[in-house]
Design an enzyme around this catalytic site. Structure first.
Site, PDB file in Angstrom:
ATOM      1  CG  HIS A  17      -2.131  -0.881   0.897  1.00  0.00           C
ATOM      2  ND1 HIS A  17      -2.972  -0.590   0.202  1.00  0.00           N
ATOM      3  CD2 HIS A  17      -2.596  -1.943   2.031  1.00  0.00           C
ATOM      4  CE1 HIS A  17      -3.950  -1.537   0.352  1.00  0.00           C
ATOM      5  NE2 HIS A  17      -3.661  -2.350   1.330  1.00  0.00           N
TER       6      HIS A  17
ATOM      7  CB  CYS B 221      -2.170   2.594  -5.679  1.00  0.00           C
ATOM      8  SG  CYS B 221      -2.786   1.036  -5.485  1.00  0.00           S
TER       9      CYS B 221
END
Length: 340
Positions: free
Chosen positions: A239, A308
């Site tokens: 993440h 991301c």
């Protein structure tokens, strides 16, 4: 002898006009005479004299005139002819009685209740306001949960996993090369970013990524090599925001910055080689044995970090590549990259 007296003059009473029926007269002089403010208006008596005003001192307090005059006087002074009680005074008395808590009639009570009850527009505006307030509070709680609480919980879970992993290594319980999905098997060190995070098998969000760990691409279709393979690409996902956000600042890495993978028996030291700031989530070629876009031209021992981008979205992916420069046994101590 007395002189003869003059004959006495005949007595004549003053002239009085005949009484007229009040019901047949449109106007009377007594009715239209306006009084001077502050001066009582005298009324004509039967003999032409002045009669004190109604209710004045010394007066009889009885209205004069015909039935029409008596009706007007009755409306002015009250039904029973009370002295000094005018319509204005009656209204003031009624208002003062209401103000003093006099009971209202049923009709007046209904009107007062309707006046106090808010209208439909007011009720609608209140309801909309309450919806906005509730929505705002829920959004604030959600943002707090996502940006703060998930990090707190993930850091605690990742820290527990790292401690458990190191305890197992110290006790010789590890089994290199064979791992279950979600099982931790290594530690990732990125000294420049002050990152130390467990590496677990697979990239499942619930079992791996949302627990603050980074995941090794081991699923069919995107399966990558392990660090001890003679050639291949060791692919990791993590993440960038929330849930521990271990890869939040990997965009700050520069060529030559060390990336270290620690296992039960060895340290694998990589040097950052290149970065792809933006690519499609479906671009799995970045995980190939010779990753496309990294600038490598032949087989080697590579590492790939994926996350991301932009921050707080998952629209695209950012890729960082490194190439292995050292494989070091644990019994030789920590590599220079991990020595303070």
């Amino acid at each position: 002898m007395r002189p003869p007296s003059a004959p006495a003059a005949a007595y004549s009473a003053p002239y009085e006009p005949p009484l007229v029926d009040d019901e047949t007269v449109g106007l009377r002089i007594a009715d239209v005479v306006e009084s001077i403010p502050g001066t009582p208006t005298p009324a004509a008596g039967p003999a032409g004299g002045a009669v004190p005003p109604t209710g004045a001192a010394g007066g009889a307090g009885v209205p004069v005139g015909g039935r029409a005059a008596r009706r007007k006087a009755s409306r002015r002074h009250g039904r029973h002819g009370g002295a000094g009680g005018g319509a204005h005074e009656g209204q003031e008395a009624q208002e003062s009685g209401a103000a003093a808590g006099a009971p209202l009639s049923r009709m007046e009570a209904r009107r007062a209740a309707r006046a106090r009850k808010p209208g439909a527009a007011v009720m609608a505006s209140r309801a909309i306001g309450e919806v906005f307030i509730t929505t705002g509070v829920l959004m604030l709680l959600f943002v707090t949960y996502q940006l703060w609480w998930t990090n707190v919980r993930a850091h605690a879970q990742a820290g527990n996993e790292a401690s458990s992993l190191q305890d197992d290594w110290a006790k010789g319980k590890g089994n290199p090369g064979v791992f279950e999905p979600g099982q931790g098997f290594a530690l990732l060190h990125i000294p420049k970013l002050d990152v130390v995070v467990p590496i677990a098998e697979g990239t499942d969000k619930k079992r791996v990524l949302d627990r603050g760990m980074v995941g090794h691409y081991a699923e069919e279709g995107v399966k990558t090599a392990m660090p001890d393979a003679r050639t291949g690409n060791f692919g990791l996902a993590g993440h960038r925001n929330t849930h521990g956000e271990p890869f939040r600042y990997i965009n700050r890495l520069k060529p030559g910055d060390p990336i270290v993978v620690e296992t039960q028996n060895k340290y694998f030291v990589y040097k950052m080689a290149s970065i792809l700031p933006v690519t499609s989530p479906s671009n799995t070629a970045v995980l190939d044995a010779i990753p496309k876009g990294a600038g490598f031209t032949k087989a080697g021992r590579y590492i790939t970090l994926t996350t991301c981008t932009p921050e707080f979205t998952s629209k695209y992916r950012m890729i960082v590549w490194g190439t292995m420069v050292e494989e070091r046994s644990r019994d030789k101590g920590k590599p220079d990259a991990l020595v303070d």
